[in-house]
Write an enzyme that holds these catalytic residues in place. Structure first.
Site, mmCIF file in Angstrom:
data_model
loop_
_atom_site.group_PDB
_atom_site.id
_atom_site.type_symbol
_atom_site.label_atom_id
_atom_site.label_comp_id
_atom_site.label_asym_id
_atom_site.label_seq_id
_atom_site.Cartn_x
_atom_site.Cartn_y
_atom_site.Cartn_z
ATOM 1 N N ASP A 180 9.239 -12.622 1.801
ATOM 2 C CA ASP A 180 10.399 -11.748 1.892
ATOM 3 C C ASP A 180 10.852 -11.629 3.350
ATOM 4 O O ASP A 180 11.005 -10.538 3.885
ATOM 5 C CB ASP A 180 10.066 -10.378 1.292
ATOM 6 C CG ASP A 180 11.318 -9.609 0.859
ATOM 7 O OD1 ASP A 180 12.404 -10.224 0.817
ATOM 8 O OD2 ASP A 180 11.204 -8.410 0.588
ATOM 9 N N PHE B 118 10.386 1.366 -2.707
ATOM 10 C CA PHE B 118 9.006 1.794 -2.799
ATOM 11 C C PHE B 118 8.881 3.311 -2.662
ATOM 12 O O PHE B 118 8.000 3.936 -3.226
ATOM 13 C CB PHE B 118 8.216 1.104 -1.680
ATOM 14 C CG PHE B 118 6.760 1.421 -1.632
ATOM 15 C CD1 PHE B 118 5.871 0.696 -2.410
ATOM 16 C CD2 PHE B 118 6.271 2.425 -0.806
ATOM 17 C CE1 PHE B 118 4.518 0.973 -2.357
ATOM 18 C CE2 PHE B 118 4.915 2.701 -0.763
ATOM 19 C CZ PHE B 118 4.038 1.976 -1.541
#
Ligand SMILES: *[C@@H]1O[C@H](CO)[C@@H](O)[C@H](O)[C@H]1NC(C)=O
Ligand SMILES: *[C@@H]1O[C@H](CO)[C@@H](O)[C@H](O)[C@H]1NC(C)=O
Ligand SMILES: *[C@@H]1O[C@H](CO)[C@@H](O)[C@H](O)[C@H]1NC(C)=O
Ligand SMILES: *[C@@H]1O[C@H](CO)[C@@H](O)[C@H](O)[C@H]1NC(C)=O
Ligand SMILES: *[C@@H]1O[C@H](CO)[C@@H](O)[C@H](O)[C@H]1NC(C)=O
Ligand SMILES: *[C@@H]1O[C@H](CO)[C@@H](O)[C@H](O)[C@H]1NC(C)=O
Ligand SMILES: CC(=O)N[C@H]1CO[C@H](CO)[C@@H](O)[C@@H]1O
Length: 838
Positions: free
Chosen positions: A625, A512
């Site tokens: 996740d 990210f």
């Protein structure tokens, strides 16, 4: 003088208001039970006797020259006998039932399309009218898709214009036939239905005129068993509520001895039997300090009608008065605000009920009933519901059926014509009660078991596709707004806090972007995650994380403090987690090894966070996740679940799963989710099982540098667990300090999490319980260890020693973090060069 008078008066009052505790059974004045077309009296196993129409002096069937075709076959089951015969009408025909009493009566109709050589009752199309109220119009078994029998219950006024008669008319549609198997007409206690009730949304009470008829849509015994006519003084049926719960995990059923239920003045067993009040659903323990969620039930109903909603309450959960205060909502509107049952009953275990009326509009075909904790935080958070009745009310054109053609309403009074009446008998027996309830269970309570198929494990092709799911993030955003707990930060503020994104402050780097340690103006130490502005995928996850985290606050979830969207920036600001990711404490970083107790406490903390995600919020949330890099520790090693970029709202209402592109991290991915692309909370449970094994063995989930059978921790650990020798592969640092019983419990828990099929895996709540138990076993043994020797501890060194260095070098699942890392990134995916990766 006055004094004694007053005393006398008080005494009278006391006598009059003595609580009315009774179980004396109600004897209805009228109880007319008709075995339509039958030739003999039938006794059901609830003790009631249904007589043939011709025997009953109160029943007239016209026209009156009937042809009776009688059969001689008898059904196998006792309950089914009512369905062995039926009247078949070729023309409009009328039952006139004379009653002894006026007022509302229960009218129960039994229809069962029995097999007959001459008539196909399944294709019969007909209408039924009772005292001018249309009950069925153009009804047909084939059209309605109903295969089994139909049981209908109504409350119809006798008296008024029709003077002590109940006139029931059955009209075949042209060319078709009508039929009926059984009729019950039973008078009811005067106060069964209220003369008025409060509307929802709240307003002045709405009058319910006596000519209004009711049709029972649902009668539910919350948290309790099915109650049959045997168990109800008015021969009603109460169904269990499980299949109507929106999220079964939010509710826990409570049962007390029914003899404890007290009926005070104004409530009697005729309102509801004690079995209804002796069971309830209460809020399940989400194990969070501030439990805030509703228990919701949803009921499908016909739109464009008004419904009478009766709620039954009985405080069977509190230890003292005024301890149970909660809110009640109908169709998202407040019905009762901070409702205190004790203030109505002044006693515990006392029966209480309350009525509401609500309109169901064209746009919705559901009634949503919710109970939840009050906004006042000084009460213990709980909410209950014991019973619920939903009664459809006849509309202003005296109909319980929608969209009647006007010409039909004009011709509601039957034309007396030539008629043919046939009684037919069937060899097919049906137990209507059993059928109705069983059909319910089979259909709703047993989700289809996944077909067993040989597992094809396709590694590495997992993180593909970004066409995302049926769940709209937008809709979540709109509801999240008002409750958002995080704030918008100015870019300048963030820049200052990170010293203009000083590289020395970088805690870690992930897919990210970078994570910086920063200090806000107010002195708070925070972690700042700055997104890579070019990634569209990143933007979706950025928004997702804001929506998810803004709504959630929990001790075991990493808090989002704020975010910044200025100038194409995507910046998330979290609480700073000084301990960094759990993974770093397990292997590869040189940090001191965690003790078994610390590991258990960390797993328990993470399980609490996930349990809250699954059950604590209004909508269940699936993390998607779960892994050791997404479990962060603070300075006291308190575990918090982080990284919601991939989170999804869980299944809602009638769905059991969310269909979605497969995402997650290799090694942690639920094989069932991978195969079926259907996401449930149980996918997180699988990943958590991998985490548990990782914590125990202190090695990565996937380590390609190891011999083939050891690469995947889930497979390798399961191999040893199944042999009862999990201790062979545990972290060498734990040897000698782990209680064997505690380890067994832990191993069993992890094994269940790793079950092949989601339905076989436990819930996070169960896991939590088991981990707490494992912790207790460990603590108990530590107290004993000074007394005894350490015989309970695992004596030998494991044969297999984790090859940590090699694993990290292999880069299979490596993340480059420095001091602390709130990012997830997986070397596997970048290795694959997957462009749609995170
Ligand atoms: C049905 O069961 C009841 C009670 O068990 C019994 O009294 C009755 O005779 C039975 N009826 C038939 C038709 O078998
Ligand atoms: C009755 O039958 C006639 C002629 O067959 C048909 O036109 C009409 O639509 C039917 N009415 C109903 C209500 O089915
Ligand atoms: C339901 O709708 C009708 C007609 O629009 C209205 O007269 C009535 O008051 C409504 N009842 C409630 C409970 O809102
Ligand atoms: C219902 O009644 C039957 C027969 O009287 C009894 O055996 C059964 O236990 C009752 N069930 C409940 C829940 O009271
Ligand atoms: C209640 O609110 C939820 C979420 O806001 C919505 O999905 C649902 O349609 C609403 N139900 C009714 C009956 O208004
Ligand atoms: C319960 O449901 C009502 C109506 O749908 C909603 O307004 C309220 O916020 C919910 N309460 C909680 C704690 O989620
Ligand atoms: C069901 C459950 O997990 N209950 C736990 C909730 O949290 C308290 C305190 O942390 C524990 O004592 C319970 O066992």
């Amino acid at each position: 003088m006055c004094h004694s008078n007053c005393l006398y008066f008080t005494w009278i009052l006391c006598v009059l208001y003595v609580p009315f505790i009774t179980s004396a059974s109600f004897i209805p004045k009228d109880s007319i039970l008709i075995n339509c077309g039958g030739s003999k009296a039938l006794k059901l196993d609830d003790g009631r006797v249904f007589e043939p129409d011709s025997w009953n002096q109160y029943v007239g069937l016209s026209p009156n020259s009937n042809i009776v075709v009688s059969g001689n076959k008898i059904g196998k089951s006792n309950d089914s006998i009512l369905y062995n015969s039926a009247w078949v009408f070729k023309e409009t025909s009328t039952y006139t039932i004379n009653t002894k009493q006026i007022g509302r009566h229960w009218l129960r109709l039994h229809f069962c399309p029995v097999e007959s050589p001459h008539y196909n009752l399944k294709s019969a199309v007909f209408s039924v009218v009772a005292n001018g109220i249309v009950l069925l119009h153009g009804f047909s078994f084939s059209k309605s898709g109903k295969q089994s029998c139909l049981f209908k219950e109504y409350a119809i006024e006798v008296g008024g214009s029709s003077s002590e008669k109940l006139v029931l008319t059955l009209s075949p549609f042209n060319g078709s036939i009508a039929f009926i198997n059984g009729i019950e007409v039973v008078s009811m206690p005067g106060a069964q239905f209220p003369p008025s009730a409060l509307p929802v949304p709240l307003g002045p009470a709405v009058e319910i005129p006596t000519h209004v008829a009711f049709e029972t849509a649902y009668r539910i015994n919350m948290g309790g068993p099915l109650l049959t006519p045997k168990n109800d003084s008015q021969w009603r049926i109460w169904e269990p509520d499980q299949s109507f719960l929106v999220n079964a995990a939010t509710a826990r059923n409570v049962v007390v001895n029914p003899s404890l239920v007290k009926y005070l003045d104004g409530v009697s067993v005729e309102i509801a039997p004690n079995w209804v009040y002796a069971t309830a659903q209460e809020m399940a323990d989400a194990n969070v300090t501030d439990q805030r969620f509703n228990i919701s039930w949803t009921f499908e109903v016909e739109p464009m009608f008004t419904y009478l909603i009766r709620m039954h309450f009985c405080d069977i959960v509190s230890a003292s008065l005024h301890n149970l205060v909660f809110n009640v909502y109908i169709n998202n509107q407040s019905a009762l605000d901070s409702f205190d049952i004790s203030s109505k009953t002044m006693e515990l275990s006392a029966a209480y009920f309350i009525d509401f009326v609500a309109n169901v509009s064209m746009v919705s075909n559901r009634i949503l009933v919710q109970v939840g904790p009050p906004d006042l935080s000084y009460f213990p958070t709980n909410a209950i519901l014991n019973g619920l009745e939903i009664m459809k009310m006849s509309n202003p054109s005296d109909s319980l059926v929608r969209n009647l053609r006007p010409d039909y309403i004009d011709s509601k009074t039957p034309k007396r014509k030539k008629w043919v009446l046939l009684a037919i008998t069937s060899s097919i027996g049906f137990a209507f009660l059993a059928l109705i309830s069983m059909a319910f269970y089979l259909y709703l309570c047993h989700p289809k078991k996944p077909r067993r198929q040989s597992s094809v494990w396709l590694p590495l092709a997992t993180h593909v596709g970004n066409s995302d799911s049926k769940v709209s993030i937008g809709s979540f955003a709109s509801t999240a707004h008002s409750r958002s707990l995080s704030r918008v930060l100015a870019f300048s503020e963030v820049r200052e806090a990170t010293k203009n994104f000083d590289e020395h402050l970088v805690l870690g780097v992930g897919g990210f972007g970078k994570v910086y340690k920063a200090v806000l103006e107010n002195g708070d130490v925070v972690a700042v995650k700055r997104g890579n502005p070019r990634s569209q995928q990143g933007f979706t996850e950025f928004r997702n994380e804001i929506e998810m985290l803004s709504k959630l606050r929990h001790r075991h979830l990493v808090s989002l403090i704020g975010y910044c969207e200025e100038l194409d920036e995507m910046i998330l600001v979290y609480e700073f987690m000084a301990g960094g990711p759990l993974r770093k404490h397990l292997y590869g970083s040189g940090l001191p090894p965690l003790t078994w107790k610390q590991r258990l406490q960390i797993c328990i903390g993470a399980a609490k966070g996930l349990h809250y995600l699954h059950t604590g919020a209004a909508e269940s949330i699936i993390h998607r996740d779960v892994k050791t890099t997404n479990i962060l520790l603070d300075e006291n090693l308190t575990a918090k679940v982080a990284d919601f970029g991939l989170s999804k709202l869980g299944p809602t209402l009638d769905q059991t799963h969310v269909s979605t592109a497969v995402k997650g991290s290799f090694g942690y991915l639920d094989p069932e989710y991978f195969r079926r692309q259907q996401l449930t909370e149980k996918s997180d449970v699988y990943s958590f099982g991998v985490v548990l094994m990782e914590v125990l063995c202190a090695r990565p989930a996937i380590n390609p540098s190891l011999p083939r059978e050891q690469v995947n921790i889930a497979e390798w650990a399961m191999y040893w667990q199944k042999r009862g020798q999990l201790e062979k592969i545990i972290d060498p640092h734990l040897v000698g300090s782990v209680n064997l019983e505690s380890l067994r419990k832990f191993g069993e828990t992890a094994e269940k999490c790793l079950a092949e099929y989601g339905t076989d895996r436990p819930t996070m709540g169960d896991i939590l319980w088991n981990l707490e138990y494992a912790l207790q076993l460990q603590e108990a043994s530590i107290q004993m260890v000074s007394a005894e020797n350490s015989a309970n501890y695992i004596p030998d060194i494991p044969e297999w020693v984790p090859q940590i260095e090699a694993a990290e070098g292999g880069g299979a699942d490596s993340v480059s973090y420095k001091e602390s890392d709130t990012i997830t990134s997986s070397g596997v995916f970048s290795q694959l060069g997957d462009p749609s990766g995170r």
